[in-house]
Design an enzyme around this catalytic site. Structure first.
Site, short mmCIF file in Angstrom:
data_model
loop_
_atom_site.label_atom_id
_atom_site.label_comp_id
_atom_site.label_asym_id
_atom_site.label_seq_id
_atom_site.Cartn_x
_atom_site.Cartn_y
_atom_site.Cartn_z
N TYR A 252 -1.72 -1.38 10.77
CA TYR A 252 -1.93 -1.61 9.35
C TYR A 252 -0.77 -1.04 8.53
CZ TYR A 252 -3.71 -1.08 4.61
OH TYR A 252 -3.84 -1.11 3.26
N SER B 87 0.86 -1.18 0.00
CA SER B 87 0.00 0.00 0.00
C SER B 87 0.89 1.23 0.00
CB SER B 87 -0.88 0.00 1.25
OG SER B 87 -1.52 1.25 1.43
#
Length: 264
Positions: A155, A142
């Site tokens: 995360y 990401s």
């Protein structure tokens, strides 16, 4: 259904929705048989949909947060009996909120899925691919990997781990015929934000999120080309990734907090 035993085989995790589902479509559209994995019953609907392409599609209902889920997934891959040419390690989850207020099991479950299962499946896959002298590995990271993640600390750290892991693994496997690509999407129009309880954040409420089909297409093409990494989707994603890479953490963190802080 035709068995297509001569077709290359791909494994796609997190394939019931979003980017994973779109990646599975890319594989079948390019002549692959696929093993598709998710922890929800919708994976069977995905398999039926993809089978309309004429490819062989094997659905696996498994919780990859557990070693048993990884092992049952690999058993399904092995049972197909075809050469494994590609893996897309895409399964992942987010959690949102102030770290001390998030249940511990949520953070540890995230680590088990985003990090542990990725390492475990990559180990299994590369031990098959390297002796064969060829293979493609795509790992979904990401743009969150390039800077600290306030209100999504675990995360962002997990995505930094898998990006670094992909880059290191790529160098390890140089000259083996196996390539590793890190895909770093930005905000994408999937169920991620609802599942991560981020719908009340500025990031979650963005209207111009990327299309998962576009993200998957660009990720697939980068993987097949053997590229080291790709930031798919909009130019804004590439700009944010570049800024996040070079901006000092002390400056990046408060800027990101404005996007990820839950609204009161």
């Amino acid at each position: 259904m035709d068995s297509h035993t001569d077709a290359p085989l791909a494994l796609v995790t997190g394939a019931s929705t979003g980017i994973g589902r779109a990646l599975a479509r890319q594989f079948v559209d390019h002549g692959f048989d696929v093993v598709v994995v998710a922890e929800e019953d919708r994976i069977h609907d995905v398999a039926r949909e993809l089978e309309s392409s004429g490819r062989r599609v094997v659905p696996v209902l498994a919780d990859l947060r557990t070693p048993g889920g990884v092992n049952s997934t690999w058993a399904a891959v092995d049972a197909v009996g075809a050469r494994l040419e590609a893996v897309a390690l895409n399964a992942g989850v987010g959690v949102s909120g102030r770290f001390d207020q998030i249940p511990l099991q949520d953070d540890l479950g995230l680590i088990d899925l985003n990090v542990r299962s990725t390492v475990h499946l990559a180990k299994l896959a590369t031990r098959v691919m390297v002796p064969a002298g060829r293979g493609r590995v795509l790992i979904t990271s990401s743009i969150a990997a390039v800077a600290p993640g306030p209100f999504q600390a675990t995360y962002a750290a997990s995505k930094a781990f898998v990006h670094s892991f992909a880059e290191g693994l790529r160098r390890d496997l140089r000259d083996t015929g196996v390539t590793v690509t890190s895909m770093m999407p930005g905000p994408t129009d999937t169920e991620f934000f609802a599942r991560a309880d981020m719908e009340d954040t500025r990031l979650g409420q963005m209207k111009d999120k990327d299309d998962p089909e576009t993200v998957a297409k660009e990720g697939f093409e980068a993987m097949m080309a053997g590229r080291s990494s790709v930031v798919p989707g909009s130019f804004k994603n590439r700009l944010q990734a570049e800024i996040g890479t070079h901006l000092p953490d002390a400056l990046a963190t408060p800027l990101l907090a404005r996007l990820t802080k839950p609204r009161d």
